[in-house]
Design an enzyme around this catalytic site. Structure first.
Site, short mmCIF file in Angstrom:
data_model
loop_
_atom_site.label_atom_id
_atom_site.label_comp_id
_atom_site.label_asym_id
_atom_site.label_seq_id
_atom_site.Cartn_x
_atom_site.Cartn_y
_atom_site.Cartn_z
N MET A 75 -20.00 -29.58 -14.06
CA MET A 75 -20.82 -30.14 -12.98
C MET A 75 -22.32 -29.89 -13.17
SD MET A 75 -18.63 -31.68 -11.35
CE MET A 75 -16.85 -31.68 -11.42
N CYS A 76 -22.72 -29.38 -14.31
CA CYS A 76 -24.14 -29.15 -14.58
C CYS A 76 -24.82 -30.46 -14.99
CB CYS A 76 -24.33 -28.12 -15.69
SG CYS A 76 -24.02 -26.44 -15.16
N HIS A 77 -26.05 -30.62 -14.52
CA HIS A 77 -26.85 -31.79 -14.88
C HIS A 77 -27.54 -31.55 -16.22
CE1 HIS A 77 -26.52 -32.13 -10.50
NE2 HIS A 77 -26.68 -33.43 -10.68
N MET A 115 -27.60 -21.63 -14.58
CA MET A 115 -26.44 -21.79 -15.47
C MET A 115 -26.88 -21.82 -16.93
SD MET A 115 -23.90 -21.50 -13.59
CE MET A 115 -22.74 -21.73 -14.93
N GLU A 116 -28.04 -22.39 -17.20
CA GLU A 116 -28.55 -22.43 -18.57
C GLU A 116 -28.87 -21.02 -19.06
OE1 GLU A 116 -28.55 -26.43 -17.06
OE2 GLU A 116 -29.20 -24.56 -16.17
N ASP A 130 -19.02 -12.27 -32.76
CA ASP A 130 -18.48 -13.04 -33.88
C ASP A 130 -19.00 -12.50 -35.22
OD1 ASP A 130 -17.12 -15.28 -35.20
OD2 ASP A 130 -19.15 -16.03 -35.54
#
EC number: 4.6.1.17
Length: 171
Positions: A75-77, A115-116, A130
């Site tokens: 749902m992120c733009h 969110m970014e 990793d």
């Protein structure tokens, strides 16, 4: 269900309409960490891993993650990001080394960049894992959290625990 912005009248997921929101400068800083034993720390700081410079690769991965958040969080733009910076700091506690990661993201737009920043810090930590898992699969990632946010309708936010760390000074 109409009180929740990510649900339509039928209770189904939707992307929030931000077309009526005003543009403003928006920033966010998210923090994560990777906890490791001394032998892993020594390999990283002395650039001895065969995979290369761990922090340089993690930094690029974090930047790429911020730019692609809208591709992985449904749902992120898509947001035209204006700046992304990642800083590292080492701390030692009880014979363990903590790589602290602070991801700062900035834009001018109609929606925030929390969110970014969170995606950036998290992917950065995952990349460290990793690259170092051959040395020790017991590395600990996290916690990841929002430390600072500015701009937008909801106003500014600073996590109380981070005021003393000057995390907000990164923007």
């Amino acid at each position: 269900m109409s009180n929740f912005t990510h649900f339509n009248q039928q209770g189904r997921a939707k992307m929030v309409d931000i077309s009526n929101k005003h543009d403003s400068v928006r920033t966010a800083v998210a923090v994560s960490s990777v906890v490791m034993k001394e032998h892993v720390y020594e390999q990283i700081v002395n650039n001895k891993l065969q995979k290369g410079d761990v922090l340089a690769v993690a930094q690029v991965a974090g930047i790429m993650a911020a730019k692609n958040t809208w591709n992985i969080i449904p749902m992120c733009h898509p947001i035209p990001l204006k700046g992304i910076d990642i800083e590292f700091e080492w701390k030692k506690e009880n014979d363990l080394f903590h790589l602290m990661i602070a991801a700062s993201v900035k834009t001018t737009g109609s929606t925030g960049v929390e969110m970014e920043a969170l995606t950036s810090a998290s992917v950065c930590a995952l990349t460290v894992y990793d690259m170092c898992k051959a040395l020790d699969k017991g590395l600990i990632i996290g916690p990841a959290y929002l430390s600072l946010k500015t701009g937008g309708k909801s106003g500014d936010y600073t996590r109380d625990e981070d005021v003393a760390l000057n995390v907000g000074d990164r923007m």
